[in-house]
Scaffold this motif. Structure first.
Motif, mmCIF file in Angstrom:
data_model
loop_
_atom_site.group_PDB
_atom_site.id
_atom_site.type_symbol
_atom_site.label_atom_id
_atom_site.label_comp_id
_atom_site.label_asym_id
_atom_site.label_seq_id
_atom_site.Cartn_x
_atom_site.Cartn_y
_atom_site.Cartn_z
ATOM 1 N N GLN A 40 6.269 -14.684 -30.083
ATOM 2 C CA GLN A 40 6.670 -14.382 -28.700
ATOM 3 C C GLN A 40 7.645 -13.225 -28.683
ATOM 4 O OE1 GLN A 40 7.519 -18.873 -27.550
ATOM 5 N NE2 GLN A 40 8.202 -17.481 -25.914
ATOM 6 N N CYS B 201 2.845 -13.161 -25.702
ATOM 7 C CA CYS B 201 2.594 -14.163 -26.728
ATOM 8 C C CYS B 201 1.309 -13.788 -27.464
ATOM 9 C CB CYS B 201 2.448 -15.539 -26.102
ATOM 10 S SG CYS B 201 1.877 -16.820 -27.250
ATOM 11 N N TRP C 297 1.673 -22.953 -22.477
ATOM 12 C CA TRP C 297 3.014 -22.493 -22.167
ATOM 13 C C TRP C 297 3.826 -23.701 -21.701
ATOM 14 C CZ3 TRP C 297 5.686 -18.262 -23.220
ATOM 15 C CH2 TRP C 297 5.000 -17.082 -23.515
ATOM 16 N N HIS D 293 -0.488 -14.022 -22.718
ATOM 17 C CA HIS D 293 0.727 -13.552 -22.061
ATOM 18 C C HIS D 293 0.970 -14.291 -20.756
ATOM 19 C CE1 HIS D 293 0.477 -10.590 -25.088
ATOM 20 N NE2 HIS D 293 -0.355 -9.758 -24.472
ATOM 21 N N CYS E 156 5.582 -20.491 -25.963
ATOM 22 C CA CYS E 156 4.140 -20.409 -26.161
ATOM 23 C C CYS E 156 3.786 -21.308 -27.343
ATOM 24 C CB CYS E 156 3.760 -18.961 -26.440
ATOM 25 S SG CYS E 156 2.001 -18.647 -26.542
ATOM 26 N N GLY F 291 6.060 -20.904 -30.582
ATOM 27 C CA GLY F 291 6.816 -19.675 -30.734
ATOM 28 C C GLY F 291 8.299 -19.974 -30.679
ATOM 29 N N THR G 186 11.442 -17.734 -25.318
ATOM 30 C CA THR G 186 11.981 -16.558 -24.619
ATOM 31 C C THR G 186 12.808 -17.047 -23.442
ATOM 32 O OG1 THR G 186 10.027 -15.251 -25.179
ATOM 33 C CG2 THR G 186 11.429 -14.423 -23.405
#
Lengths: 113, 118
Positions: free
Chosen positions: A6, A23, A35, A74, A90, A104, A107
């Protein structure tokens, strides 16, 4: 092996701005993609999913399209709100062992009024 | 209310003192899993269970044990905790769903247990 990459955060946006969190993944075959969102002090919640190539997952104004050509998933939202401030993860589960998950690094999104 | 509960929510302990973190779900889910969350590493799967008495290792099982004697419960056991196990731990449960070719799990997560090992 399986892995998820990510974009690093934090991402800081003004309210009503457009959001993209990148991602990409590495996996054998066609995994399922997810997600998740984590609000401060809480556990993760499933935001959206896509289980096969070209699927588009959507929920609460967020969207992500499963792109096998670019091995990407994404996350996008057209107009973010302050309440969207959270950490976004992700994740994938393997086609061959759907019980194993790979996440991931997360973020962090900060949305300013 | 459908939920996954974890106890305790916060724990500070010392190296070598055995501890158990409990996880319980009331959704009759077959699948349960434990993760640890560390800064910059995201979530890493420790162990998972497909059903009662069926468990398997995730990516980081060293130093942990699990058992699944009842469908609703999936405790995480640290027999001899060490400082590198200081982390935020999450339990999750799910039902498997068909996706045509194969299956996937939609997971529901507990609120987390913050463990500090001194």
């Amino acid at each position: 092996g399986n892995s998820v990459t990510q974009m690093e955060g934090p991402v800081t946006l003004s309210e009503e701005a457009f959001l993209t969190i990148n991602c990409t993944y590495t996996a054998t075959g066609y995994p399922s993609l997810f997600w998740y969102v984590q609000y401060p002090g809480e556990g993760l919640q499933l935001l959206l999913k896509a289980t096969k190539a070209d699927d588009k997952g959507s929920n609460k104004g967020f969207e992500a399209t499963y792109r096998k050509e670019t091995t990407s998933f994404h996350l996008e939202k057209g107009s973010v709100q302050v309440s969207d401030s959270a950490v976004y993860f992700c994740a994938l589960s393997s086609l061959y062992n759907f019980n194993k998950f790979y996440f991931g690094s997360g973020t962090k999104l900060n949305v300013k009024p | 209310e459908a939920q996954v509960t974890q106890n305790p929510r916060y724990l500070i302990t010392v190296t070598g003192k055995k501890l158990t973190v409990t996880c319980s779900q009331n959704m009759n889910h077959e699948y349960m899993s434990w993760y640890r969350q560390d800064p910059g590493l995201g979530l890493r799967q420790i162990y998972y269970s497909m059903n009662v008495e069926v468990t398997d290792k995730g990516d980081v099982p060293e130093g942990y044990k699990v058992s699944r004697k009842e469908k609703r419960n999936f405790p995480l056991i640290l027999e001899s905790p060490s400082p590198n196990q200081t982390s935020l731990y999450f339990c999750a449960s799910s039902l498997s769903k068909s996706k045509g070719q194969g299956f996937y799990n939609e997971q529901f997560f507990g609120p987390g247990t913050r463990l500090t090992v001194l």
